[in-house]
Write an enzyme that holds these catalytic residues in place. Structure first.
Site, PDB file in Angstrom:
ATOM      1  CD  GLU A  16      -2.906   1.161   0.218  1.00 45.75           C
ATOM      2  OE1 GLU A  16      -2.873   2.057  -0.632  1.00 45.75           O
ATOM      3  OE2 GLU A  16      -3.742   0.251   0.216  1.00 45.75           O
ATOM      4  CG  ASP A  46      -1.015   5.007  -1.164  1.00 44.98           C
ATOM      5  OD1 ASP A  46      -1.711   4.558  -2.099  1.00 44.98           O
ATOM      6  OD2 ASP A  46      -1.351   4.925   0.027  1.00 44.98           O
ATOM      7  CB  SER A  69      -5.460   1.569  -2.665  1.00 49.52           C
ATOM      8  OG  SER A  69      -5.871   1.448  -1.340  1.00 49.52           O
TER       9      SER A  69
END
Length: 582
Positions: free
Chosen positions: A291, A295, A502
């Site tokens: 994650e 990002d 995401s």
């Protein structure tokens, strides 16, 4: 030493009762009907177990803050873009003196000294104290237990319900940790590794006139730059900034970013990011997170050299059920918000790729967190959240209020009206709704005025479709969308494919960081809270997505259509069009 004001308050409370019962009988603040789904009772909480207990006080002039937020965010208003300073926001959210004296007197009557707070916000609207379980149970007329997550070894100390003396309900918005069971493990719902999806080791960075066919299945920064029309823009490293908020002991790797840029954005070689550790957050460079890397690689890869900051937010100290003294909180939204609102200078854009089913969030907790996003907006920051990866709802979609009615399950914080929620798309010619994209209507937050026309238009078009399964007066989300499948991410030196909203949220955040850079270069300020702009003059700056839907709860969910819809919002950004509109 207690202040004279606090001593006077303590005397007044003590005259009525040594424990402040002169404030009236206990009334329930929040309670669950049953242990929240996914958790089970384990054991009584040790009486001397220590909680970092947060008291969020009623903000004195919050309605006035919302008036300022509306004015500085409305493109047609004469104050548009004239955001407030930290000091101005603090003055508006500071509690009334009566609130401070009443709450501090109550705490002191229970042997708690507010002068020794672990944390007190600069506005005075929040106080964090060390409180033992035995003290908390008396303070809140509650019973704390240890609960275990059924699918892993996470434990939390929580209560099924808590109460406050009657008079304090007008002074205290939230006490935590109490009934919020979310826990960090429940937050990570908006990304997933796609093990069977194709990957590429590098990308052709030549100037594309149109996205190549490979972008239908494999997304790289170059795909997004061409698809969303940013390839011709070169930003400055000095005008604006972008923040990525991370949780769950997820660490963004500097080495993986170097590898990513060398393979997919060689012109940005040498671009880095800074890491800020919040509430004991770590920065273990030998343990990169999917994650976190997703990002930061895509915010840097699309917005570089604009400065990027990764906020590594802690909040999950280990809890051993038979331990007696360690602290344990597990409420990261508040931890991060308390930190960032205390900073003098903050990024103009934030992206967060975490969320939870709205019905798992106590109402008092959700409203407190949502209102603090409004504070960030008033200061000139744009807040993006991914909309979730379960369509209109995952699991059995039964309500947890004791009625067990099948209803769509909206996501928090995406349903907060003060954030910009980002849905997902797939494909390039044309883009269409990706089936897992979260979207729908909040059950907690009413529809804000800025989206009245767009939402009522959609509801009129679908007629009785899904009638009774959603709140047709609630805040609709998402607001916008971006690609959500096949993102090429470097983790521990290896390229993997990652999907989820995401991926969509940092993509949109990077594009709006570019728009901030452009606007500031022309003498303007940062865009701040975006939704009033998106729902009015900027709505034509998006590529309308009119096909696909977001199934869930045994239904086809909501269908994309012309204009706004609760699958992809107004669609995906066209940077050049938006430049002309901002």
């Amino acid at each position: 030493m207690l202040s004279p004001l606090l001593l006077l308050s303590l005397v007044a409370v003590s005259l009525a009762s040594p424990l402040g019962r002169g404030l009236g009988d206990f009334q329930v603040k929040h309670a669950w009907d049953a242990v929240p789904a996914g958790w089970e009772y384990h054991s009584p909480a040790p009486a001397d177990h220590v909680l970092h207990m947060h008291f969020a006080l009623k903000q004195g002039k919050f309605d006035e803050l919302l008036r300022h937020l509306a004015e500085v965010s409305e493109p047609q208003h004469e104050r548009y873009g004239q955001h407030l300073s930290k000091e101005e926001v603090d003055a508006l959210v500071a509690p009334h003196p009566d609130t401070l004296s009443t709450v501090e007197g109550w705490l002191a009557a229970h042997g708690l000294d507010p002068e020794n707070a672990i944390h007190r916000s600069s506005s005075g609207d929040s106080i964090t104290l060390k409180v033992s379980v035995s003290q908390a149970e008396k303070l809140l007329d509650s019973k704390y237990n240890v609960y275990r997550a059924k699918d892993d070894s996470e434990y939390v100390v929580r209560t099924m319900g808590y109460s406050l003396p009657e008079a304090l309900h007008d002074h205290i918005n939230l006490v935590s940790p109490t009934t919020y069971f979310g826990g960090l493990q429940r937050m990570k719902t908006t990304s997933f590794v796609e093990p069977d999806a194709p990957t590429v080791e590098s990308a052709d960075e030549s100037d594309f006139a149109i996205p190549p066919a490979s972008c239908n299945t494999v997304i790289t920064p170059e795909c997004l730059r061409v698809l969303y029309n940013t390839a011709g823009y070169t930003p400055s490293a000095k005008r604006t900034s972008l923040g990525v908020v991370g949780y769950l002991e997820e660490y963004a790797s500097n080495a993986d970013l170097r590898t990513f840029l060398s393979r997919f954005r060689s012109d940005l070689a040498g671009t880095t990011f800074s890491t800020v550790r919040v509430n004991g957050g770590g920065n273990n460079q030998s343990d990169p997170g999917v994650e976190a890397n997703l990002d930061i690689q895509y915010t840097v890869g699309l917005s570089g050299p604009i400065p990027n900051t990764y906020y590594s937010t802690g909040g999950r100290p280990p809890f051993v059920p038979d331990s007696t003294t360690p602290t344990n909180t597990n409420e990261p939204y508040l931890d991060w918000l308390n930190f960032i609102l205390g900073q003098k200078t903050i990024p103009h854009v934030f992206t967060t790729s975490y969320g939870e089913p709205e019905q798992t969030i106590p109402k008092d907790y959700a409203i407190t967190v949502c209102n603090r996003f409004a504070e960030l907006g008033a200061r000139g920051s744009s807040i993006f959240f991914s909309s979730g990866d379960f369509g209109v709802g995952g699991g059995d979609c039964l309500t947890n209020d004791g009625t067990n009615v099948r209803r769509f399950q909206p996501t928090f914080p995406a349903g907060c009206p003060f954030v910009t929620a980002v849905g997902g798309t797939v494909g390039t010619n044309p883009e269409t709704t990706v089936g897992f994209t979260g979207g729908g209507f909040s059950n907690l937050f009413p529809r804000p005025k800025y989206q009245d026309a767009a939402v009522t238009g959609y509801l009129g078009a679908i007629g009785n479709s899904n009638a009774g399964l959603f709140n047709n007066t609630g805040r609709g989300y998402p607001d916008v969308a971006a690609q959500g499948r096949g993102f090429q991410v470097v983790v521990a030196g290896r390229v993997i494919s990652v999907g989820g909203t995401s991926a969509s949220s940092p993509t949109i955040a990077a594009i709006f960081a570019l728009l901030n850079d452009y606007r500031i270069s022309r003498g303007g300020g940062p865009l701040g809270f975006l939704n009033p702009l998106i729902y009015s003059t900027a709505r034509t700056g998006f590529n309308d997505i009119t096909t696909g839907n977001n199934p869930g709860c045994g239904t086809n969910g909501f269908a994309a259509r012309a204009g706004w819809d609760p699958a992809t919002g107004f669609g995906t950004p066209d940077f050049v069009k938006l430049q002309a509109l901002v």
